[in-house]
Design a protein around this motif. Sequence first.
Motif, short mmCIF file in Angstrom:
data_model
loop_
_atom_site.label_atom_id
_atom_site.label_comp_id
_atom_site.label_asym_id
_atom_site.label_seq_id
_atom_site.Cartn_x
_atom_site.Cartn_y
_atom_site.Cartn_z
N ILE A 153 0.83 -1.21 0.00
CA ILE A 153 0.00 0.00 0.00
C ILE A 153 0.86 1.26 0.00
CG2 ILE A 153 -1.88 -1.23 1.15
CD1 ILE A 153 -1.19 0.27 3.70
N ALA A 154 2.09 1.16 0.56
CA ALA A 154 3.00 2.30 0.52
C ALA A 154 3.49 2.54 -0.91
CB ALA A 154 4.18 2.05 1.45
N ALA A 155 3.67 1.46 -1.66
CA ALA A 155 4.14 1.57 -3.05
C ALA A 155 3.01 1.92 -4.01
CB ALA A 155 4.81 0.27 -3.48
N HIS A 156 1.77 1.67 -3.62
CA HIS A 156 0.61 1.93 -4.48
C HIS A 156 -0.45 2.70 -3.71
CE1 HIS A 156 2.56 -1.80 -5.97
NE2 HIS A 156 2.34 -1.26 -7.16
N PRO A 157 -0.20 3.97 -3.40
CA PRO A 157 -1.18 4.76 -2.65
C PRO A 157 -2.51 4.84 -3.41
CG PRO A 157 0.54 6.17 -3.56
CD PRO A 157 0.99 4.77 -3.76
N LEU A 158 -3.59 4.86 -2.66
CA LEU A 158 -4.92 4.80 -3.25
C LEU A 158 -5.20 5.87 -4.31
CD1 LEU A 158 -7.12 3.83 -0.16
CD2 LEU A 158 -6.63 2.43 -2.18
N PRO A 159 -4.82 7.13 -4.11
CA PRO A 159 -5.13 8.12 -5.16
C PRO A 159 -4.53 7.76 -6.51
CG PRO A 159 -4.52 9.22 -3.12
CD PRO A 159 -4.23 7.76 -2.91
N GLU A 160 -3.40 7.03 -6.51
CA GLU A 160 -2.78 6.64 -7.77
C GLU A 160 -3.44 5.41 -8.38
OE1 GLU A 160 1.40 6.21 -7.25
OE2 GLU A 160 1.68 8.20 -6.39
N CYS A 161 -4.34 4.75 -7.65
CA CYS A 161 -5.00 3.56 -8.16
C CYS A 161 -6.30 3.87 -8.90
CB CYS A 161 -5.30 2.59 -7.01
SG CYS A 161 -3.83 1.91 -6.20
N VAL A 162 -6.74 5.11 -8.82
CA VAL A 162 -7.98 5.48 -9.48
C VAL A 162 -7.72 5.63 -10.98
CG1 VAL A 162 -9.85 7.17 -9.64
CG2 VAL A 162 -8.82 6.63 -7.42
N VAL A 163 -8.48 4.92 -11.79
CA VAL A 163 -8.35 5.00 -13.25
C VAL A 163 -9.37 6.00 -13.78
CG1 VAL A 163 -8.56 3.73 -15.41
CG2 VAL A 163 -7.53 2.63 -13.41
N MET A 164 -8.90 7.07 -14.37
CA MET A 164 -9.78 8.07 -14.97
C MET A 164 -9.87 7.80 -16.47
SD MET A 164 -10.65 9.66 -12.26
CE MET A 164 -11.73 10.80 -13.10
N THR A 165 -11.01 7.31 -16.92
CA THR A 165 -11.21 6.98 -18.32
C THR A 165 -11.47 8.24 -19.13
OG1 THR A 165 -12.21 4.90 -17.60
CG2 THR A 165 -12.57 5.53 -19.89
N ASP A 166 -10.97 8.26 -20.38
CA ASP A 166 -11.17 9.44 -21.21
C ASP A 166 -12.64 9.59 -21.58
OD1 ASP A 166 -11.53 8.36 -24.25
OD2 ASP A 166 -10.16 7.08 -23.12
N ALA A 167 -13.04 10.83 -21.83
CA ALA A 167 -14.44 11.15 -22.07
C ALA A 167 -14.99 10.44 -23.30
CB ALA A 167 -14.62 12.67 -22.22
N ALA A 168 -14.18 10.27 -24.34
CA ALA A 168 -14.65 9.62 -25.56
C ALA A 168 -15.04 8.17 -25.29
CB ALA A 168 -13.58 9.69 -26.65
N THR A 169 -14.23 7.46 -24.51
CA THR A 169 -14.54 6.07 -24.18
C THR A 169 -15.80 5.98 -23.33
OG1 THR A 169 -12.20 5.44 -24.28
CG2 THR A 169 -13.67 3.98 -23.05
N MET A 170 -15.94 6.90 -22.37
CA MET A 170 -17.13 6.91 -21.54
C MET A 170 -18.38 7.15 -22.38
SD MET A 170 -15.69 9.08 -18.25
CE MET A 170 -17.22 8.92 -17.32
N ALA A 171 -18.29 8.11 -23.31
CA ALA A 171 -19.45 8.43 -24.15
C ALA A 171 -19.83 7.25 -25.03
CB ALA A 171 -19.14 9.66 -25.00
N LYS A 172 -18.83 6.56 -25.58
CA LYS A 172 -19.11 5.41 -26.44
C LYS A 172 -19.76 4.28 -25.66
CE LYS A 172 -16.93 2.29 -29.76
NZ LYS A 172 -15.65 1.90 -30.44
N THR A 173 -19.27 4.04 -24.42
CA THR A 173 -19.87 3.01 -23.58
C THR A 173 -21.29 3.38 -23.19
OG1 THR A 173 -17.68 2.52 -22.69
CG2 THR A 173 -19.57 1.65 -21.47
N LEU A 174 -21.52 4.66 -22.94
CA LEU A 174 -22.84 5.14 -22.54
C LEU A 174 -23.87 4.90 -23.62
CD1 LEU A 174 -24.52 6.70 -20.42
CD2 LEU A 174 -23.84 8.81 -21.57
N GLU A 175 -23.47 4.88 -24.88
CA GLU A 175 -24.41 4.68 -25.98
C GLU A 175 -25.13 3.34 -25.87
OE1 GLU A 175 -22.24 5.08 -29.57
OE2 GLU A 175 -21.90 7.25 -29.35
N GLY A 176 -24.49 2.35 -25.25
CA GLY A 176 -25.11 1.04 -25.13
C GLY A 176 -25.95 0.87 -23.88
N THR A 177 -26.09 1.95 -23.09
CA THR A 177 -26.86 1.86 -21.84
C THR A 177 -28.35 1.81 -22.14
OG1 THR A 177 -25.17 3.10 -20.66
CG2 THR A 177 -27.33 2.96 -19.62
N LYS A 178 -29.05 0.87 -21.51
CA LYS A 178 -30.50 0.76 -21.64
C LYS A 178 -31.14 1.17 -20.32
CE LYS A 178 -30.39 -3.03 -24.97
NZ LYS A 178 -30.83 -4.42 -25.26
#
Length: 290
Positions: A153-178
Motif C-alpha cells: 500500500i506504501a508503493a501503491h497509494p490509493l489516489p494513484e489507483c484510481v483509473v480516470m477513463t477518457d471522455a470519448a470512451t465513456m461516451a461510447k460506452t454510454l451509448e449502449g446503456t438501456k
Amino acid sequence: RILPPAWEHARHYGFDVYLHYGIGPDFTVFACPARMNNQPCPICDERQRLSALGQEEPANELRATFRLMTYIIDRKEPDKGAQIWMMPMTIDRELIALCQDSRTGEVLWLDDPENGYDIEFTRTGEGLTTKYTGIRIARSPSPVNDPSALDYIAAHPLPECVVMTDAATMAKTLEGTKFGEERNASRNSTQPAAAAPASASKPAAAPPAQPAARQPVPSRTTRSAPVPAPAPAAAQSAARAEAQFNAAMDALALYDLGIPDTVADADLPRAVAQALGEAIAEFPDLAGLA
C-alpha cells in the motif's frame, strides 16, 4: 482489517471516490471526472439532459455514487494480501460512531498496524441487493501481521489507483446503456458479484486479488415523488415543489442516505426532509447541496 492510509496529507483511512455504476451493456463502472477532477463528464451531461426532459428514473441511474476507497485485509483470506474495498458511506459513519467511547471520549484507532482493531459484519445479497448488518469492532487490538501488505500500500497509494477513463470512451460506452425495467432486470440477474470497479484497478505489476465491488443498496431515494396532476393555476407552484423534491432525493442518493421501504408514498416528502435534516446536522457541508 482496515489498513492505514499511505499517501501524503491523508485525513482518513479511505480515499473519496465518485463512481458511475452500470454503464453500457457490460455494466461498466467509471470514476466521475466531474466529481473527482472538475472535468467534463459525458455521463453527468446525459443525466442532466434526461432530468431536463422529466425522465427522472433513468437520470437517477446515471448519478455518481460516493464510495470510500479503502485498503483492507480479509481475515478469512489473508493470503490475498492488501485488497481494495469500496466502502459505503453508511458503514464508515457507523464505524466512526462505534470507535469512540461516548463516556470517556477515548478513540479506537482501527487502522493502526500494530494496535488496531478488526471489524466484523454480515454481508447478504449480491449486486444491488447487497446489505451489511451487525457491524461491530473486535474487543481486543491486534497487529496486521503482514509486512508485505503494508509495503504494497506504501508503493501503491490509493489516489494513484484510481483509473480516470477518457471522455470519448465513456461516451461510447454510454451509448449502449438501456434504461427502464428491462435494464434493471438484466443488471440484477447478470452482474457478477466479484467484478472490481474500473476506478479501483491496480497497476499490472504484482496486483493482489480484489474484493467484490460493493453495489449501492437500493433505496427509496431512487423513487420519484407522487405528484398529483395540478390545476392550471397551480401548475407553476407544483413544478417548483417537484423540482425541490427531486433535488432532495438526489442529495440523499449521492450520500447513500436511504429511506426505509416501510414509508408510505404520502409520507415520503416528510421522510426525505427529515433524513436531510439529520444528515445536515451530522455533516454541515451538505447544507448547500440539500
